[in-house]
Design a protein around this motif. Structure first.
Motif, PDB file in Angstrom:
ATOM      1  N   ILE A  62       0.813  -1.197  -0.071  1.00  0.00           N
ATOM      2  CA  ILE A  62      -0.219  -0.401   0.119  1.00  0.00           C
ATOM      3  C   ILE A  62       1.205   1.568   0.433  1.00  0.00           C
ATOM      4  O   ILE A  62       0.697   2.274  -0.607  1.00  0.00           O
ATOM      5  N   ALA A  63       2.269   0.984   1.013  1.00  0.00           N
ATOM      6  CA  ALA A  63       3.132   2.794   0.952  1.00  0.00           C
ATOM      7  C   ALA A  63       3.912   2.358  -0.508  1.00  0.00           C
ATOM      8  O   ALA A  63       3.388   4.114  -0.883  1.00  0.00           O
ATOM      9  N   LEU A  64       4.339   1.921  -1.390  1.00  0.00           N
ATOM     10  CA  LEU A  64       4.622   1.398  -2.593  1.00  0.00           C
ATOM     11  C   LEU A  64       3.624   2.020  -3.462  1.00  0.00           C
ATOM     12  O   LEU A  64       3.748   2.891  -3.828  1.00  0.00           O
ATOM     13  N   ALA A  69       1.372   7.081  -6.681  1.00  0.00           N
ATOM     14  CA  ALA A  69      -0.175   7.356  -7.197  1.00  0.00           C
ATOM     15  C   ALA A  69       0.228   8.234  -7.506  1.00  0.00           C
ATOM     16  O   ALA A  69       0.748   9.580  -7.702  1.00  0.00           O
ATOM     17  N   GLY A  70      -0.876   8.232  -8.513  1.00  0.00           N
ATOM     18  CA  GLY A  70      -0.730  10.143 -10.797  1.00  0.00           C
ATOM     19  C   GLY A  70      -0.412   9.811 -10.810  1.00  0.00           C
ATOM     20  O   GLY A  70       0.352  10.044 -11.947  1.00  0.00           O
ATOM     21  N   LEU A  92      -6.176   4.203  -4.172  1.00  0.00           N
ATOM     22  CA  LEU A  92      -4.843   4.867  -4.853  1.00  0.00           C
ATOM     23  C   LEU A  92      -4.754   4.143  -6.494  1.00  0.00           C
ATOM     24  O   LEU A  92      -3.515   4.014  -7.039  1.00  0.00           O
ATOM     25  N   GLY A  93      -5.848   4.168  -7.033  1.00  0.00           N
ATOM     26  CA  GLY A  93      -5.726   4.146  -8.485  1.00  0.00           C
ATOM     27  C   GLY A  93      -5.296   2.711  -9.449  1.00  0.00           C
ATOM     28  O   GLY A  93      -4.927   2.526 -10.041  1.00  0.00           O
ATOM     29  N   ALA A  94      -5.704   1.602  -8.240  1.00  0.00           N
ATOM     30  CA  ALA A  94      -4.946  -0.082  -8.947  1.00  0.00           C
ATOM     31  C   ALA A  94      -6.284  -0.572  -9.897  1.00  0.00           C
ATOM     32  O   ALA A  94      -7.374   0.031  -9.202  1.00  0.00           O
ATOM     33  N   VAL A 190      15.539  15.386  -4.386  1.00  0.00           N
ATOM     34  CA  VAL A 190      14.967  14.509  -4.489  1.00  0.00           C
ATOM     35  C   VAL A 190      14.534  14.314  -5.057  1.00  0.00           C
ATOM     36  O   VAL A 190      12.879  14.543  -4.804  1.00  0.00           O
ATOM     37  N   PRO A 191      13.849  13.192  -6.462  1.00  0.00           N
ATOM     38  CA  PRO A 191      12.690  12.471  -7.274  1.00  0.00           C
ATOM     39  C   PRO A 191      11.899  11.899  -5.113  1.00  0.00           C
ATOM     40  O   PRO A 191      12.897  11.618  -4.809  1.00  0.00           O
ATOM     41  N   PRO A 192      10.562  11.869  -5.346  1.00  0.00           N
ATOM     42  CA  PRO A 192       9.970  11.270  -4.375  1.00  0.00           C
ATOM     43  C   PRO A 192      10.424   9.738  -4.197  1.00  0.00           C
ATOM     44  O   PRO A 192      10.387   9.244  -3.014  1.00  0.00           O
ATOM     45  N   GLN A 193      10.462   9.262  -5.198  1.00  0.00           N
ATOM     46  CA  GLN A 193      10.770   7.754  -5.779  1.00  0.00           C
ATOM     47  C   GLN A 193      11.813   7.948  -5.519  1.00  0.00           C
ATOM     48  O   GLN A 193      12.054   6.428  -4.985  1.00  0.00           O
TER      49      GLN A 193
END
Length: 234
Positions: A62-64, A69-70, A92-94, A190-193
């Motif tokens: 879920i956190a991943l 998301a987006g 979350l758009g799954a 940093v990039p969020p990912q």
């Protein structure tokens, strides 16, 4: 369609890989045992779809998904033994929510939904950073960036292929790429990912763990709440 399997159970990964092997137009981009490794590999493997478990050590599924998301890619199909996360997953758009043991007919349905969404999604606009690398003018896709660090009159961009020097300030870059970069400290973006976690030292300082590098830049108190919210770690 390129599919990345993310599950901490080797037998579950093997079963999904076997099922995918019977599906047309599917390439297995990789099979990974935890979300942190998935985060660091997504930009390299370029999957169109994640088959993602939920209950995993460290960063759970879920956190991943929240971190991704987006984004139009990769799409996410959850493959889990737990029924009670379904509403959250779809929020979350799954694409789909498959219960283990995953059945072939349900997997085919999920893959078809993913293909349809990818086909109908607008083409992604790749954004680049331009600067000097070993005396030459080059550009680097933002997906390749690991971190940006202010040093004297330049900003050093560490990316998968080396380093790039930019003349813009961190503030200018933060404003120009507000959706793609987050601030850790006055001298670091940093990039969020890339953000995998936070480590608190005995003296109270907090360091960021980043995918793709051993560097652990310090996090300022001002930016700490936003980063904790992003990671959902309290």
């Amino acid at each position: 369609m390129r599919v990345l399997i993310v599950d901490d159970e080797p037998l579950a990964r093997a079963r999904l890989a076997a099922l995918l092997g019977e599906c047309d137009d599917i390439t297995i981009a990789g099979s990974i045992g935890d979300s942190e490794a998935a985060l660091t590999s997504i930009s390299e493997l370029q999957p169109d779809l994640l088959l993602l478990d939920i209950n995993m050590p460290g960063i759970d599924g879920i956190a991943l998904a929240r971190r991704l998301a987006g984004q139009s890619r990769p799409q996410i199909v959850f493959c889990t033994a737990y029924e009670n996360y379904a509403v959250h997953a779809f929020d979350l758009g799954a694409i789909d929510y498959l219960l283990k043991p995953v059945r072939m007919e349900r997997l085919r349905e999920a893959l078809q939904r993913a293909k349809q969404r990818l086909t109908s999604a607008p083409r992604e606009h790749i954004r680049y950073l331009g600067g000097r690398q070993r005396g030459e003018q080059v550009r680097i896709a933002l997906d390749e960036v690991i971190y940006l660090l202010a040093e004297e009159k330049y900003v050093v961009v560490q990316h998968r292929g080396g380093q790039l020097l930019l003349e813009e300030s961190l503030r200018q870059l933060e404003e120009a790429y507000s959706e793609q970069l987050i601030r850790l400290h006055r001298n670091c973006l940093v990039p969020p990912q890339r953000l995998l976690g936070l480590k608190t030292l005995s003296d109270g300082r907090v360091l960021a763990r980043l995918g793709g590098t051993e560097l652990t830049p310090e996090v300022s108190r001002r930016n700490l709440p936003a980063l904790r919210k992003l990671l959902r770690i309290g």
